[in-house]
Every structure is written in C-alpha cells, then in structure tokens.
Design a protein around this motif. Structure first.
Motif, PDB file in Angstrom:
ATOM      1  N   ARG A   1       0.859  -1.173   0.000  1.00  0.00           N
ATOM      2  CA  ARG A   1       0.000   0.000   0.000  1.00  0.00           C
ATOM      3  C   ARG A   1       0.903   1.232   0.000  1.00  0.00           C
ATOM      4  N   LEU A   2       0.603   2.182  -0.875  1.00  0.00           N
ATOM      5  CA  LEU A   2       1.448   3.365  -1.020  1.00  0.00           C
ATOM      6  C   LEU A   2       0.800   4.549  -0.304  1.00  0.00           C
ATOM      7  N   VAL A   3       1.468   5.046   0.723  1.00  0.00           N
ATOM      8  CA  VAL A   3       1.041   6.257   1.428  1.00  0.00           C
ATOM      9  C   VAL A   3       2.296   7.085   1.697  1.00  0.00           C
ATOM     10  N   PRO A   4       2.396   8.305   1.201  1.00  0.00           N
ATOM     11  CA  PRO A   4       3.603   9.106   1.441  1.00  0.00           C
ATOM     12  C   PRO A   4       3.730   9.501   2.902  1.00  0.00           C
ATOM     13  N   GLY A   5       4.882  10.015   3.245  1.00  0.00           N
ATOM     14  CA  GLY A   5       5.099  10.478   4.608  1.00  0.00           C
ATOM     15  C   GLY A   5       4.345  11.763   4.891  1.00  0.00           C
ATOM     16  N   GLY A   6       4.173  12.043   6.175  1.00  0.00           N
ATOM     17  CA  GLY A   6       3.507  13.271   6.582  1.00  0.00           C
ATOM     18  C   GLY A   6       4.471  14.216   7.277  1.00  0.00           C
ATOM     19  N   ALA A   7       4.012  15.421   7.518  1.00  0.00           N
ATOM     20  CA  ALA A   7       4.828  16.422   8.208  1.00  0.00           C
ATOM     21  C   ALA A   7       3.928  17.300   9.062  1.00  0.00           C
ATOM     22  N   ASP A   8       4.456  17.723  10.205  1.00  0.00           N
ATOM     23  CA  ASP A   8       3.761  18.685  11.059  1.00  0.00           C
ATOM     24  C   ASP A   8       4.015  20.069  10.476  1.00  0.00           C
ATOM     25  N   LEU A   9       3.122  20.504   9.613  1.00  0.00           N
ATOM     26  CA  LEU A   9       3.373  21.708   8.822  1.00  0.00           C
ATOM     27  C   LEU A   9       3.221  22.997   9.609  1.00  0.00           C
ATOM     28  N   SER A  10       2.534  22.940  10.727  1.00  0.00           N
ATOM     29  CA  SER A  10       2.270  24.175  11.477  1.00  0.00           C
ATOM     30  C   SER A  10       3.556  24.861  11.924  1.00  0.00           C
ATOM     31  N   ALA A  11       4.586  24.080  12.198  1.00  0.00           N
ATOM     32  CA  ALA A  11       5.851  24.657  12.663  1.00  0.00           C
ATOM     33  C   ALA A  11       6.581  25.412  11.565  1.00  0.00           C
ATOM     34  N   PHE A  12       6.198  25.194  10.302  1.00  0.00           N
ATOM     35  CA  PHE A  12       6.958  25.741   9.183  1.00  0.00           C
ATOM     36  C   PHE A  12       6.253  26.883   8.460  1.00  0.00           C
ATOM     37  N   THR A  13       5.117  27.331   9.000  1.00  0.00           N
ATOM     38  CA  THR A  13       4.310  28.294   8.239  1.00  0.00           C
ATOM     39  C   THR A  13       4.259  29.698   8.850  1.00  0.00           C
TER      40      THR A  13
ATOM     41  N   GLY B   1       7.480  27.732   2.402  1.00  0.00           N
ATOM     42  CA  GLY B   1       7.353  28.654   1.285  1.00  0.00           C
ATOM     43  C   GLY B   1       8.583  28.742   0.409  1.00  0.00           C
ATOM     44  N   THR B   2       9.506  27.792   0.567  1.00  0.00           N
ATOM     45  CA  THR B   2      10.755  27.811  -0.181  1.00  0.00           C
ATOM     46  C   THR B   2      10.775  26.680  -1.197  1.00  0.00           C
ATOM     47  N   PRO B   3      10.991  26.971  -2.483  1.00  0.00           N
ATOM     48  CA  PRO B   3      11.056  25.890  -3.471  1.00  0.00           C
ATOM     49  C   PRO B   3      12.254  24.991  -3.222  1.00  0.00           C
ATOM     50  N   VAL B   4      12.155  23.747  -3.668  1.00  0.00           N
ATOM     51  CA  VAL B   4      13.210  22.766  -3.401  1.00  0.00           C
ATOM     52  C   VAL B   4      13.527  22.002  -4.678  1.00  0.00           C
ATOM     53  N   LEU B   5      14.809  21.912  -4.992  1.00  0.00           N
ATOM     54  CA  LEU B   5      15.271  21.111  -6.122  1.00  0.00           C
ATOM     55  C   LEU B   5      15.728  19.753  -5.613  1.00  0.00           C
ATOM     56  N   VAL B   6      15.315  18.678  -6.302  1.00  0.00           N
ATOM     57  CA  VAL B   6      15.681  17.328  -5.881  1.00  0.00           C
ATOM     58  C   VAL B   6      16.301  16.574  -7.047  1.00  0.00           C
ATOM     59  N   THR B   7      17.171  15.636  -6.722  1.00  0.00           N
ATOM     60  CA  THR B   7      17.703  14.749  -7.749  1.00  0.00           C
ATOM     61  C   THR B   7      16.641  13.705  -8.103  1.00  0.00           C
ATOM     62  N   PRO B   8      16.718  13.124  -9.304  1.00  0.00           N
ATOM     63  CA  PRO B   8      15.739  12.114  -9.717  1.00  0.00           C
ATOM     64  C   PRO B   8      16.070  10.745  -9.124  1.00  0.00           C
ATOM     65  N   VAL B   9      16.118  10.681  -7.801  1.00  0.00           N
ATOM     66  CA  VAL B   9      16.530   9.469  -7.088  1.00  0.00           C
ATOM     67  C   VAL B   9      15.396   8.997  -6.192  1.00  0.00           C
ATOM     68  N   GLY B  10      15.079   7.716  -6.269  1.00  0.00           N
ATOM     69  CA  GLY B  10      14.079   7.127  -5.391  1.00  0.00           C
ATOM     70  C   GLY B  10      12.737   7.833  -5.483  1.00  0.00           C
ATOM     71  N   GLY B  11      12.169   8.154  -4.309  1.00  0.00           N
ATOM     72  CA  GLY B  11      10.855   8.763  -4.261  1.00  0.00           C
ATOM     73  C   GLY B  11      10.854  10.276  -4.319  1.00  0.00           C
ATOM     74  N   LEU B  12      12.026  10.906  -4.442  1.00  0.00           N
ATOM     75  CA  LEU B  12      12.075  12.371  -4.429  1.00  0.00           C
ATOM     76  C   LEU B  12      11.232  13.014  -5.534  1.00  0.00           C
ATOM     77  N   PRO B  13      11.321  12.548  -6.790  1.00  0.00           N
ATOM     78  CA  PRO B  13      10.489  13.185  -7.821  1.00  0.00           C
ATOM     79  C   PRO B  13       8.993  13.063  -7.523  1.00  0.00           C
ATOM     80  N   GLU B  14       8.574  11.982  -6.858  1.00  0.00           N
ATOM     81  CA  GLU B  14       7.160  11.799  -6.532  1.00  0.00           C
ATOM     82  C   GLU B  14       6.659  12.869  -5.565  1.00  0.00           C
ATOM     83  N   VAL B  15       7.562  13.392  -4.740  1.00  0.00           N
ATOM     84  CA  VAL B  15       7.176  14.401  -3.751  1.00  0.00           C
ATOM     85  C   VAL B  15       6.896  15.747  -4.407  1.00  0.00           C
ATOM     86  N   VAL B  16       7.704  16.145  -5.389  1.00  0.00           N
ATOM     87  CA  VAL B  16       7.642  17.526  -5.896  1.00  0.00           C
ATOM     88  C   VAL B  16       7.091  17.685  -7.307  1.00  0.00           C
TER      89      VAL B  16
END
Length: 400
Positions: A192-204, A323-338
């Motif tokens: 079953r595929l479920v991505p990770g979560g984050a406590d976003l309130s600390a970052f906003t 609010g900051t854009p992020v560049l990722v390498t095409p490795v593993g699940g990183l492209p799926e995130v962004v």
C-alpha cells in the motif's frame, strides 16, 4: 506495473479533508525505532506524529520503543522503553517482557516501524494482523554507507523475515515499493502506497526571508542555497559541492549552507578547501528543531542532492511548507514528492554537472519556480498529518 494493486488500494482511502465516521476505539500494538522527542530522525518523526494522528481517528496505541522513558511518561505507560545502547540480547529480553504485558488485552492489530525490534517478538504477534511501515531498506542503506558484507547480509535476513510475515506493507513511494518487492520478496497484493507526513504548522509562521536570515546570521546580499542532510556518502553532498565549483566558474553567485552532522564532515571540508570555496560553501553544523523552520525560510532555494536510496524526502516537504522551493535529484521517491507541484523542481540527474545545470537555471530564471504561496498550498494539501493519518488508518481498517 508492479505497484498496480498498491495504487488501487490508495484510491480507496478517503480524499484529503474527507473523514470517515468516527469508529469504535481500536487498540493497536506498535513497534518503533525511537520516540521523536528523544531521538530526532525521519522514521521516529513519522512514528510519533502518526501515533498522535491515529488517536484522533479512534485508535489507541500501545507499544515498545528504544529510549530513556519519555515515551512512557507521554503515554501514561501505554508505551514501554528499553535501553537502545544495551546488548542485543538484553534488548530482546526487554522487548519480549514488555510485549507480554502490553498484549493483554489483545490488540486488534500490530504494526512494525523497525524490523530489528520486531523480530524478537514475531512469535508473540502470530495471532495478530501485522502491518509493516517500510521506512527504508536498512540493509541496502548500510551497504551504501560502507557497512561490511556480513552486516548487510544479517540485516537483510532480519528485514525479510519480518516483511514476509506482514499482511500489509506501507511504502512511502513507488520507488520503495519496487525495492520491497525486488529485494525482500514482498507480495504485490500486500503493498500500500502512502507518502510520509509532516507537522506543517511549525513551518508556516516564520516571518519574512530577511528576518529569517538575520536570525540565522546568514548573508543578506547573495542568494542562499540550503542543504539539510546527514553527512554520509549516499546524501550526495560531495556532488553538490562540485556543482558549486561549476557555478562559480559560470559566474553564478550563491552561498550554500550545509546543515547537519555526520562522519563525512572532514572529507567534505577538504573538498571545499581543494576547490577554494570557503566563501561559497559554509557548514552550519547541527541546527535544533526550533530553528530549522527559520533556516528553511532564510533560503532562496533548498537542494536535496541524494545519490542513492531516498524513499520519500521529508526535507522537501518541510521546505515547501516554509514557502521555499526545493530542487531534488531524480533518485528514489524524491520526484514523486515535488513533480506534482512543478517538473522544474526535479534536477536532470544526480551527477555534479546536472545539479549545477539545474541550480544555474533556477538562480538565473527564478520565475520558473513555484512562488511561496504555491509551495505552501501544495504541502498542506498533500502531506499534512491529518491527510496522511486518514490514509494509513484506511489501510489498518482493511485488516480489522
């Protein structure tokens, strides 16, 4: 194709923001790799926040974690701690003793977040449905970081024994789903595929970028790049430093701050000196949790230069929430995130030249990247813990 069933199963989960009717409280037994207030790691972050999220959805958790007792205090004894630095035999005995107590009354379900601490009690969990949270291939990650072949073999045997016993294996990405199948023999029907979560309130709520830079003591007159990584080989920081040398040759100005600690620090510092990049690449060391959102906010661009085995990319989510854009390498699940936000956030490759090319394009044409509001909206819609907790609860309910 190998994840067709997993993707189909995810489609049955509630849509973001849609909650099922509140169920009768279900008691579940959980095995963790650490308690996040005590141990700061990605898997521990997921374990802790998922525990909090599931309680709101009608699940009462009990379980075992390594630590010094904070979990027992926080949960009024429903979680038991055992010393992480004891011998494996002592840990196994402590795990078995605590499990005997916690399995009365019998839970509806068991979940494993770390195979090493689940193996000693597989026999005791025989009568329970088992869900494995696959945070990463322990054996393969160890091999990538230089562990001995014997150590890698033992870890793989432990993982395989636990994963094949599970009725469900929750993976963070399609990339990790393929690894679970190809390296550990996990059945397609169990995934079953479920991505990770984050406590976003600390970052906003971190104020302006200028205020964040002042607070961090970082430069204010040059573009700022940020990499938040453990300083180990597979994180690709050596390639990022090589890319910074290329940027300087192209006269693209920026300062890179590397946040984190690890065994590769001296080698990376020597690489910086060899290229004469002391004014361009700066090591910020360990940054405490309360300052990490400020660091993300201070950057113009976050970079995740992973070279191997990145199943999700929590750093990418936290950066977007800031609010900051992020560049990722095409490795593993990183492209799926962004990639759902913008394909321009995925670098053309993981080598130094590809990283340099993507950085140069982003720094010289900033309008091609998502703005602050778009980054925040995307993170909230896709990775907030209420969204992720509901999806994981739906997987648990398949077995209850």
């Amino acid at each position: 194709e190998c994840l067709s069933n997993a993707v189909l199963a995810c489609s049955k989960s509630p849509a973001p923001g849609q909650r099922r009717s509140t169920p009768v409280t279900q008691r579940i037994f959980q095995v963790g790799s650490g308690w996040f207030p005590e141990h700061k790691g990605g898997a521990e972050n997921v374990f802790y926040n998922l525990h909090l999220g599931l309680e709101k959805l009608g699940f009462e958790s009990c379980g075992i974690v390594p630590g010094k007792g904070q979990a027992e205090i926080d949960t009024q004894g429903r979680f038991r701690s055992f010393p992480a630095d004891a011998s494996m035999l002592s840990r196994a005995r402590a795990i078995r003793a605590a499990t005997d107590e916690l399995l009365r009354p019998r839970p509806a379900l068991a979940t494993s977040h770390f195979a090493l601490y689940t193996l000693p009690i597989l026999d005791k969990l025989r009568a329970l449905p088992l869900v494995v949270h696959f945070h990463g291939p322990w054996a393969l990650e160890s091999a990538a970081e230089g562990a001995s072949s014997h150590s890698v073999r033992v870890k793989k045997l432990i993982e395989t024994a636990v994963y094949r016993r599970a009725q469900r294996v929750i993976v963070l990405s399609e990339a990790f789903g393929r690894i679970a199948q190809e390296h550990y023999g996990v059945r397609d029907s169990a995934l079953r595929l479920v991505p990770g979560g984050a406590d976003l309130s600390a970052f906003t709520t971190q104020g302006s970028r200028a205020e964040a830079r002042t607070r961090m003591g970082w430069v204010e007159d040059r573009p700022v790049l940020l990499a938040v990584r453990r300083l180990v080989r597979r994180m690709g920081l050596d390639r990022l430093i090589e890319a910074m040398a290329t940027l300087r040759q192209k006269q693209v100005d920026a300062v890179l701050y590397i946040v984190g600690k690890g065994p590769e620090r001296l080698a990376l510092e020597e690489l910086v000196r060899r290229h004469g990049l002391e004014d361009t690449v700066r090591f910020a060391g360990f940054v405490p949790d309360e300052l990490l959102p400020v660091a993300y906010r201070a950057a113009d661009l976050v970079v995740v230069p992973t070279a191997a085995l990145e199943g999700f990319g929590l750093i990418a989510v936290e950066a977007l929430a800031s609010g900051t854009p992020v560049l990722v390498t095409p490795v593993g699940g990183l492209p799926e995130v962004v990639s759902g936000l913008s394909p321009d956030l995925v670098l053309p490759g993981s080598d130094a030249d590809s990283i340099a090319s993507g950085l140069a394009a982003s720094l010289t044409m900033p309008g091609r990247l998502p703005d602050e509001a778009a980054c925040r909206r995307y993170a909230e819609a896709n990775f907030a813990w209420p969204v992720i907790s509901e999806r994981i609860a739906a997987v648990y309910r398949e077995l209850i």
